[in-house]
Design a protein around this motif. Structure first.
Motif, mmCIF file in Angstrom:
data_model
loop_
_atom_site.group_PDB
_atom_site.id
_atom_site.type_symbol
_atom_site.label_atom_id
_atom_site.label_comp_id
_atom_site.label_asym_id
_atom_site.label_seq_id
_atom_site.Cartn_x
_atom_site.Cartn_y
_atom_site.Cartn_z
ATOM 1 N N ALA A 109 24.986 4.049 16.442
ATOM 2 C CA ALA A 109 23.660 3.422 16.441
ATOM 3 C C ALA A 109 23.591 2.297 17.478
ATOM 4 O O ALA A 109 22.547 2.066 18.084
ATOM 5 C CB ALA A 109 23.343 2.890 15.048
ATOM 6 N N PHE A 110 24.720 1.634 17.676
ATOM 7 C CA PHE A 110 24.725 0.542 18.665
ATOM 8 C C PHE A 110 24.408 1.097 20.055
ATOM 9 O O PHE A 110 23.714 0.451 20.860
ATOM 10 C CB PHE A 110 26.085 -0.177 18.671
ATOM 11 N N PHE A 164 20.819 1.167 20.618
ATOM 12 C CA PHE A 164 20.153 -0.112 20.947
ATOM 13 C C PHE A 164 19.852 -0.170 22.450
ATOM 14 O O PHE A 164 18.868 -0.767 22.883
ATOM 15 C CB PHE A 164 21.037 -1.308 20.569
ATOM 16 N N TRP A 186 21.012 -6.549 12.246
ATOM 17 C CA TRP A 186 21.078 -5.362 13.113
ATOM 18 C C TRP A 186 19.860 -5.285 14.012
ATOM 19 O O TRP A 186 19.980 -4.991 15.209
ATOM 20 C CB TRP A 186 21.272 -4.097 12.286
ATOM 21 N N THR A 236 21.610 -3.437 6.672
ATOM 22 C CA THR A 236 22.828 -3.149 5.921
ATOM 23 C C THR A 236 23.536 -4.416 5.436
ATOM 24 O O THR A 236 24.151 -4.420 4.375
ATOM 25 C CB THR A 236 23.793 -2.366 6.836
ATOM 26 N N ASP A 256 15.619 2.249 13.281
ATOM 27 C CA ASP A 256 17.068 2.369 13.109
ATOM 28 C C ASP A 256 17.311 2.662 11.625
ATOM 29 O O ASP A 256 17.358 1.757 10.805
ATOM 30 C CB ASP A 256 17.742 1.061 13.527
ATOM 31 N N GLN A 271 27.932 7.314 9.919
ATOM 32 C CA GLN A 271 29.067 6.997 9.033
ATOM 33 C C GLN A 271 28.693 6.404 7.675
ATOM 34 O O GLN A 271 29.528 5.828 7.004
ATOM 35 C CB GLN A 271 30.043 6.060 9.768
ATOM 36 N N LYS A 272 27.414 6.578 7.275
ATOM 37 C CA LYS A 272 27.027 6.071 5.955
ATOM 38 C C LYS A 272 26.595 7.243 5.071
ATOM 39 O O LYS A 272 27.359 7.680 4.224
ATOM 40 C CB LYS A 272 25.948 5.011 6.110
HETATM 41 N N1 PMP Z 1 22.324 -0.439 12.688
HETATM 42 C C1 PMP Z 1 22.589 -0.624 11.394
HETATM 43 C C2 PMP Z 1 21.457 -0.798 10.431
HETATM 44 C C3 PMP Z 1 23.918 -0.625 10.958
HETATM 45 O O1 PMP Z 1 24.203 -0.804 9.661
HETATM 46 C C4 PMP Z 1 24.965 -0.440 11.889
HETATM 47 C C5 PMP Z 1 26.415 -0.403 11.483
HETATM 48 N N2 PMP Z 1 26.763 -0.899 10.287
HETATM 49 C C6 PMP Z 1 24.634 -0.289 13.233
HETATM 50 C C7 PMP Z 1 23.306 -0.272 13.593
HETATM 51 C C8 PMP Z 1 25.682 -0.097 14.273
HETATM 52 O O2 PMP Z 1 26.101 1.205 14.150
HETATM 53 P P1 PMP Z 1 27.365 1.851 14.877
HETATM 54 O O3 PMP Z 1 28.547 1.107 14.384
HETATM 55 O O4 PMP Z 1 27.258 3.263 14.459
HETATM 56 O O5 PMP Z 1 27.151 1.700 16.348
#
Ligand code: PMP
Length: 360
Positions: free
Chosen positions: A75-76, A79, A101, A152, A172, A195-196
């Motif tokens: 997810a990062f 961004f 986030w 989160t 997101d 991964q959730k």
């Molecule tokens: N967005 C949210 C809402 C998250 O909870 C997280 C990771 N906990 C991220 C983005 C970042 O995700 P990633 O580690 O998959 O890049």
């Protein structure tokens, strides 16, 4: 012994899914190989990826005017990928901030020469609230509006989808995707790290409306270009094959349990049980406004924070793991994603009652 894993991610997966994966790990579909050893161009794997996409479309009700992409970088990565794909330098892009986030997404977007504009910021409540429905107003002409339906870390979740008119809505959905029904047609882009609620780490699922596929900047990396990835069925390069395979298994598991309505029922009951116990206790507390409480991530605090370490350690001994709160919030956090059964929440509450009895 399997534990009840309350980690925020990588998170607990359904045991049935892990057992299936274990059973076919050495010989997948009579190939004599594990799925992780098979070519991504093989007919078996191409069919597997198509099955995963098809199930996701069916379960989430994703219309034909959307592409579903499997993209690396989590997810990062998105961004950065969202501004690269949806905006030009100088464009206004809007952000709604309800926690850490969304704030990280905002900071990342600013690197790409856009006029990143905060149209709502819940900082004054220390990120324990969501903006009132109807109060979010996008900047006219904004390239998109980004928000985080579930934060989160703070455990803050929107109870509604903001109306943004002609401005594409970008969400997101990392920590709440597949937890309950959602009207995909209201969004321009939905993305989520896997991964959730979607299996192992290693990719983001990106759901993008077709009319947004022509906006990418020319210098967008190819593997992150939504149109190129769509044209190549997310296989411009070698995709995270094992993650795609396991996501398919998880989707089958969701489907067999009533799809997103089934997940909603299950998750609402879990969340209500835990919040009502916390609220009825004088020993534990949750700081989030009632209409903004997350179904997936439940932070709880004790007045005496010196007990935190002991709580987390004794809980782990009792088979309830990863309950430490995020370092920025303190206290504890129970992440109760789809795979966490009601029995896990009940066991946590029993443990909390006993801990309170000893320490109150
Ligand atoms: N967005 C949210 C809402 C998250 O909870 C997280 C990771 N906990 C991220 C983005 C970042 O995700 P990633 O580690 O998959 O890049």
């Amino acid at each position: 012994m399997r534990v009840f894993n309350f980690s925020a991610g990588p998170a607990m997966m359904p045991q049935e899914v892990l057992e299936q994966a274990q059973a076919e790990l050495l010989d997948w579909q009579n190939t004599g190989m594990s799925v992780a050893e098979v070519s991504h161009r093989s007919k078996e794997f191409v069919a597997c990826a198509a099955h995963t996409e098809e199930l996701l479309r069916q379960i989430m009700g994703i219309g034909p005017d959307f592409k579903v992409l499997f993209i690396q970088g989590g997810a990062f990565g998105q961004f950065a990928d969202v501004p690269l794909n949806l905006s030009k330098p100088g464009d206004v892009v809007d952000f709604v901030l309800t926690g850490q986030w969304g704030t990280k997404a905002f900071k990342e977007a600013k690197k790409f020469g856009v006029q990143a504009t905060v149209v709502a910021d819940e900082k004054s409540s220390n990120y324990t609230t969501t903006p009132a429905q109807g109060s979010i107003r996008p900047t006219p002409g904004s390239a998109y509006l980004h928000y985080t339906p579930n934060e989160t870390i703070g455990g803050v979740e929107f109870g509604y989808v903001p109306e943004t008119g002609d401005v594409p809505l970008v969400a997101d959905l990392s920590s709440t995707i597949l937890s309950r029904p959602i009207d995909v047609s209201k969004f321009g882009v939905i993305y989520a790290g896997t991964q959730k609620n979607m299996g192992p780490a290693g990719m983001a699922v990106v759901i993008v409306r077709d009319d947004l596929l022509d906006r990418a900047r020319p210098d967008t990396p190819s593997i992150w270009n939504y149109r190129l990835m769509a044209e190549n069925n997310s296989m411009l390069n070698t995709p995270p094959t094992f993650s795609i395979y396991l996501l398919g298994k998880i989707l089958e598991w969701v489907d067999a349990r009533g799809g997103l309505e089934g997940m909603e029922e299950r998750n609402r009951t879990k969340a209500e049980t835990l919040y009502s116990f916390v609220d009825s206790s004088g020993f534990y507390s949750n700081p989030v406004a009632h209409d903004s409480r997350s179904w997936m991530n439940v932070p709880f605090l004790m007045a005496n924070s010196e007990l935190n370490k002991q709580f987390v350690a004794e809980a782990a001994e009792a088979g309830l793991t990863n309950l430490a709160g995020h370092r920025s919030v303190g206290g504890m956090r129970a992440s109760i994603y789809n795979a966490m059964p009601q029995a896990g929440v009940d066991a946590l509450i029993d443990f909390m009652k006993e801990f309170e009895r000893v320490h109150a």
